[in-house]
Design a protein around this motif. Sequence first.
Motif, PDB file in Angstrom:
ATOM      1  N   SER A  59      18.642   4.942  -8.345  1.00  0.00           N
ATOM      2  CA  SER A  59      17.702   4.756  -8.136  1.00  0.00           C
ATOM      3  C   SER A  59      16.302   5.360  -8.363  1.00  0.00           C
ATOM      4  CB  SER A  59      17.933   4.634  -6.514  1.00  0.00           C
ATOM      5  OG  SER A  59      18.359   6.313  -6.305  1.00  0.00           O
ATOM      6  N   ALA A  60      16.273   6.869  -8.952  1.00  0.00           N
ATOM      7  CA  ALA A  60      15.256   7.695  -9.451  1.00  0.00           C
ATOM      8  C   ALA A  60      15.316   8.595 -10.049  1.00  0.00           C
ATOM      9  CB  ALA A  60      14.756   8.171  -7.948  1.00  0.00           C
ATOM     10  N   GLY A  61      14.723   8.855 -11.015  1.00  0.00           N
ATOM     11  CA  GLY A  61      14.414  10.755 -11.759  1.00  0.00           C
ATOM     12  C   GLY A  61      14.903  11.589 -10.685  1.00  0.00           C
ATOM     13  N   THR A  62      14.407  11.282  -9.839  1.00  0.00           N
ATOM     14  CA  THR A  62      15.476  12.451  -8.923  1.00  0.00           C
ATOM     15  C   THR A  62      16.483  12.859  -9.025  1.00  0.00           C
ATOM     16  OG1 THR A  62      12.964  12.722  -7.763  1.00  0.00           O
ATOM     17  CG2 THR A  62      14.103  14.322  -6.693  1.00  0.00           C
ATOM     18  N   ALA A  63      16.825  11.785  -8.555  1.00  0.00           N
ATOM     19  CA  ALA A  63      18.584  11.378  -8.871  1.00  0.00           C
ATOM     20  C   ALA A  63      18.987  12.245  -9.522  1.00  0.00           C
ATOM     21  CB  ALA A  63      19.131  10.129  -8.309  1.00  0.00           C
ATOM     22  N   GLU A 164      16.746  17.804 -19.506  1.00  0.00           N
ATOM     23  CA  GLU A 164      15.376  17.693 -20.608  1.00  0.00           C
ATOM     24  C   GLU A 164      14.985  16.683 -19.320  1.00  0.00           C
ATOM     25  OE1 GLU A 164      16.350  14.818 -24.014  1.00  0.00           O
ATOM     26  OE2 GLU A 164      14.279  15.282 -24.474  1.00  0.00           O
ATOM     27  N   ASP A 165      13.684  16.751 -18.536  1.00  0.00           N
ATOM     28  CA  ASP A 165      12.677  15.606 -18.006  1.00  0.00           C
ATOM     29  C   ASP A 165      11.979  14.974 -18.702  1.00  0.00           C
ATOM     30  OD1 ASP A 165      11.567  14.411 -16.027  1.00  0.00           O
ATOM     31  OD2 ASP A 165      11.100  16.477 -14.722  1.00  0.00           O
ATOM     32  N   ALA A 166      12.720  13.946 -18.942  1.00  0.00           N
ATOM     33  CA  ALA A 166      11.483  13.211 -19.128  1.00  0.00           C
ATOM     34  C   ALA A 166      10.991  11.859 -18.404  1.00  0.00           C
ATOM     35  CB  ALA A 166      12.867  12.731 -20.493  1.00  0.00           C
ATOM     36  N   ALA A 167      11.151  12.115 -17.645  1.00  0.00           N
ATOM     37  CA  ALA A 167      10.210  11.710 -16.383  1.00  0.00           C
ATOM     38  C   ALA A 167       9.258  10.330 -16.951  1.00  0.00           C
ATOM     39  CB  ALA A 167      10.192  11.846 -14.912  1.00  0.00           C
ATOM     40  N   GLU A 168       8.233  11.285 -17.385  1.00  0.00           N
ATOM     41  CA  GLU A 168       6.655  10.912 -17.899  1.00  0.00           C
ATOM     42  C   GLU A 168       7.224   9.959 -19.778  1.00  0.00           C
ATOM     43  OE1 GLU A 168       4.751  14.229 -16.704  1.00  0.00           O
ATOM     44  OE2 GLU A 168       4.434  13.802 -14.719  1.00  0.00           O
ATOM     45  N   ALA A 169       8.478  10.525 -20.577  1.00  0.00           N
ATOM     46  CA  ALA A 169       7.726  10.010 -21.857  1.00  0.00           C
ATOM     47  C   ALA A 169       8.663   9.551 -22.631  1.00  0.00           C
ATOM     48  CB  ALA A 169       8.508  12.243 -21.981  1.00  0.00           C
ATOM     49  N   LEU A 188      14.628   9.692 -16.993  1.00  0.00           N
ATOM     50  CA  LEU A 188      13.966   8.689 -17.040  1.00  0.00           C
ATOM     51  C   LEU A 188      13.749   8.387 -15.827  1.00  0.00           C
ATOM     52  CD1 LEU A 188      15.341   6.908 -19.689  1.00  0.00           C
ATOM     53  CD2 LEU A 188      13.707   8.697 -20.238  1.00  0.00           C
ATOM     54  N   SER A 189      12.550   8.398 -15.481  1.00  0.00           N
ATOM     55  CA  SER A 189      11.435   7.811 -14.450  1.00  0.00           C
ATOM     56  C   SER A 189      11.250   6.309 -14.495  1.00  0.00           C
ATOM     57  CB  SER A 189      11.214   8.907 -13.599  1.00  0.00           C
ATOM     58  OG  SER A 189      10.294   7.718 -12.388  1.00  0.00           O
ATOM     59  N   PHE A 190      11.513   5.432 -13.244  1.00  0.00           N
ATOM     60  CA  PHE A 190      10.635   3.781 -13.495  1.00  0.00           C
ATOM     61  C   PHE A 190       9.786   3.988 -12.223  1.00  0.00           C
ATOM     62  CE2 PHE A 190      15.312   3.731 -15.875  1.00  0.00           C
ATOM     63  CZ  PHE A 190      14.842   3.957 -17.315  1.00  0.00           C
ATOM     64  N   ASN A 191       9.299   5.433 -11.578  1.00  0.00           N
ATOM     65  CA  ASN A 191       8.754   5.077 -10.821  1.00  0.00           C
ATOM     66  C   ASN A 191       6.980   3.892 -10.691  1.00  0.00           C
ATOM     67  OD1 ASN A 191       7.843   5.328  -8.427  1.00  0.00           O
ATOM     68  ND2 ASN A 191       7.520   7.246  -8.160  1.00  0.00           N
ATOM     69  N   GLY A 192       6.560   3.161  -9.770  1.00  0.00           N
ATOM     70  CA  GLY A 192       5.775   2.777 -10.205  1.00  0.00           C
ATOM     71  C   GLY A 192       4.534   3.052 -10.564  1.00  0.00           C
ATOM     72  N   ASN A 193       4.147   4.193 -10.864  1.00  0.00           N
ATOM     73  CA  ASN A 193       2.872   4.350 -11.540  1.00  0.00           C
ATOM     74  C   ASN A 193       3.604   5.125 -13.625  1.00  0.00           C
ATOM     75  OD1 ASN A 193       5.046   7.021 -11.278  1.00  0.00           O
ATOM     76  ND2 ASN A 193       2.824   7.902 -10.249  1.00  0.00           N
ATOM     77  N   LYS A 194       4.705   4.848 -13.583  1.00  0.00           N
ATOM     78  CA  LYS A 194       5.679   5.237 -15.128  1.00  0.00           C
ATOM     79  C   LYS A 194       4.901   4.096 -16.014  1.00  0.00           C
ATOM     80  CE  LYS A 194       6.783   9.502 -13.729  1.00  0.00           C
ATOM     81  NZ  LYS A 194       6.579   9.204 -12.211  1.00  0.00           N
ATOM     82  N   ILE A 195       5.044   5.055 -16.774  1.00  0.00           N
ATOM     83  CA  ILE A 195       4.623   4.157 -18.364  1.00  0.00           C
ATOM     84  C   ILE A 195       5.777   2.217 -18.287  1.00  0.00           C
ATOM     85  CG2 ILE A 195       6.221   4.205 -19.983  1.00  0.00           C
ATOM     86  CD1 ILE A 195       4.031   4.527 -21.993  1.00  0.00           C
ATOM     87  N   GLY A 200      10.649   1.606  -8.143  1.00  0.00           N
ATOM     88  CA  GLY A 200      11.322   2.638  -8.031  1.00  0.00           C
ATOM     89  C   GLY A 200      12.774   2.733  -8.706  1.00  0.00           C
ATOM     90  N   GLY A 201      12.990   3.803  -9.284  1.00  0.00           N
ATOM     91  CA  GLY A 201      13.805   3.925 -10.461  1.00  0.00           C
ATOM     92  C   GLY A 201      14.100   4.925 -11.306  1.00  0.00           C
ATOM     93  N   GLY A 202      15.499   5.162 -11.466  1.00  0.00           N
ATOM     94  CA  GLY A 202      15.341   6.710 -13.163  1.00  0.00           C
ATOM     95  C   GLY A 202      16.819   5.982 -13.378  1.00  0.00           C
TER      96      GLY A 202
HETATM   97  C1  LIG Z   1       8.190  15.331 -14.380  1.00  0.00           C
HETATM   98  C2  LIG Z   1       8.604  14.558 -13.166  1.00  0.00           C
HETATM   99  N1  LIG Z   1       9.810  14.624 -12.951  1.00  0.00           N
HETATM  100  C3  LIG Z   1      10.769  13.697 -12.414  1.00  0.00           C
HETATM  101  C4  LIG Z   1       9.670  12.698 -11.741  1.00  0.00           C
HETATM  102  C5  LIG Z   1      10.870  12.047 -10.693  1.00  0.00           C
HETATM  103  O1  LIG Z   1      11.250  10.980 -10.383  1.00  0.00           O
HETATM  104  P1  LIG Z   1      11.692   9.256  -9.353  1.00  0.00           P
HETATM  105  O2  LIG Z   1       9.988   9.927  -8.536  1.00  0.00           O
HETATM  106  O3  LIG Z   1      11.582   8.123 -10.212  1.00  0.00           O
HETATM  107  O4  LIG Z   1      12.221   9.957  -8.440  1.00  0.00           O
HETATM  108  C6  LIG Z   1       8.698  12.694 -11.439  1.00  0.00           C
HETATM  109  C7  LIG Z   1       8.028  11.174 -10.938  1.00  0.00           C
HETATM  110  O5  LIG Z   1       8.361  11.133 -10.413  1.00  0.00           O
HETATM  111  C8  LIG Z   1       7.444  13.535 -13.155  1.00  0.00           C
HETATM  112  O6  LIG Z   1       7.095  12.792 -12.893  1.00  0.00           O
END
Ligand SMILES: Cc1ncc(COP(=O)(O)O)c(C=O)c1O
Length: 380
Positions: A59-63, A164-169, A188-195, A200-202
């Motif tokens: 559901s999110a990159g944070t998760a 590895e936090d590749a949320a933005e990469a 990985l992150s698929f939040n609304g602002n991502k590439i 929302g998702g990850g």
């Molecule tokens: C560096 C980084 N880590 C983690 C996250 C978390 O991702 P999410 O918003 O999908 O929970 C984000 C983005 O929001 C991020 O930019």
Amino acid sequence: MENKRIWLSLAHMGGREQEFIQEAFDTNWVVPLGPNVDAFEKELENFLESKQKHVVALSAGTAAIHLGLVQLGVGPNDEVICQSFTFAASANPITYLGATPVFVDSEANTWNMSPEFLEEAIKDRIKATGKKPKAIIPVHLYGMPAKMDEILAVAKKYEIPVIEDAAEALGSMYKGQKCGTFGEFACLSFNGNKIITTSGGGALVCSTTEEANKTKFYATQARDNAPHYQHSEIGYNYRISNICAGIGRGQMLVLPQRVEQRRKNNRYYKEHLADIKGIRFQTESSTDFYSNYWLTSIIVDPEKTGGVTREDLRLALDKANIESRPLWKPMHLQPVFSGCPYYGNGTSDLLFENGLCLPSGSILMEEDLRRVVEIIKETI
Ligand SMILES: Cc1ncc(COP(=O)(O)O)c(C=O)c1O
């Protein structure tokens, strides 16, 4: 008439997302599992080009970071090393588990985790607490790959796993290898602002089938294998919905174009701001680094701009109806993390003080970029 607002990084649909959503509705797969989820995971695995890796959509990159930490056994009284120069989501999950973040500064080249301060932090934490930190979280900030060879060498030396936090990469590469495939786990992150986005998702990228199965187990309330509801462990409700995964499938069809467009934006800014004194870019320092340039980011040096600061620039852009944003405020400067150990020399403090993210969405038109450049040139 007032100029339309130019935003930092907006969602950008590819056009086929609704077909996958429609299919989910037509087949009643309106649940947090299903054909779109399975296919989205497979498509991500193919994109990452690593046969050993298994992707679990969440559901999110944070998760994803949270479940990575859970599987590395992080708990109360543990410490986890985290890049200081990042978004709070890299560090927050450490605290969900009752552990303490230890922040490590960036190096000037990539703006990501300094391998030297990483080693200093590990040595000092072992001295201070008598045990090793449980994990290391480097970040590929704004899409720029961290110096993974050196970070992994330190991690290996002390036998500490890397998340590895590749949320933005997504789409970035280090030495030809995709970001998101270096750590024991990657987020990985698929939040609304991502590439690319799923609204929302990850996802958690795992190194083994067992890890992937365990991730799904924890993401669906940790149900034991029994006909009734039985639980021997604490679980979470972190799976992605089949609807959101449908958006993801549509987005995967255009991911290479999205990376190319963001890189093109970056080239445009570099070309058109080349003659402005006092502006420098976060940039690939050699062919080892291939950034998706999720956000084009600059450093403003007031000593060379005739006194114009990044805040002057941000306000001038805002007045012209253009959104820009200061670089991430480092975690060691955040009130909520005051008191957490920090190792560094202030590199990220300076980046934060003088840095600005410019509008970078793949949806921007050349005339939008031209407006941004014009205001910057007018202001400096
Ligand atoms: C560096 C980084 N880590 C983690 C996250 C978390 O991702 P999410 O918003 O999908 O929970 C984000 C983005 O929001 C991020 O930019």
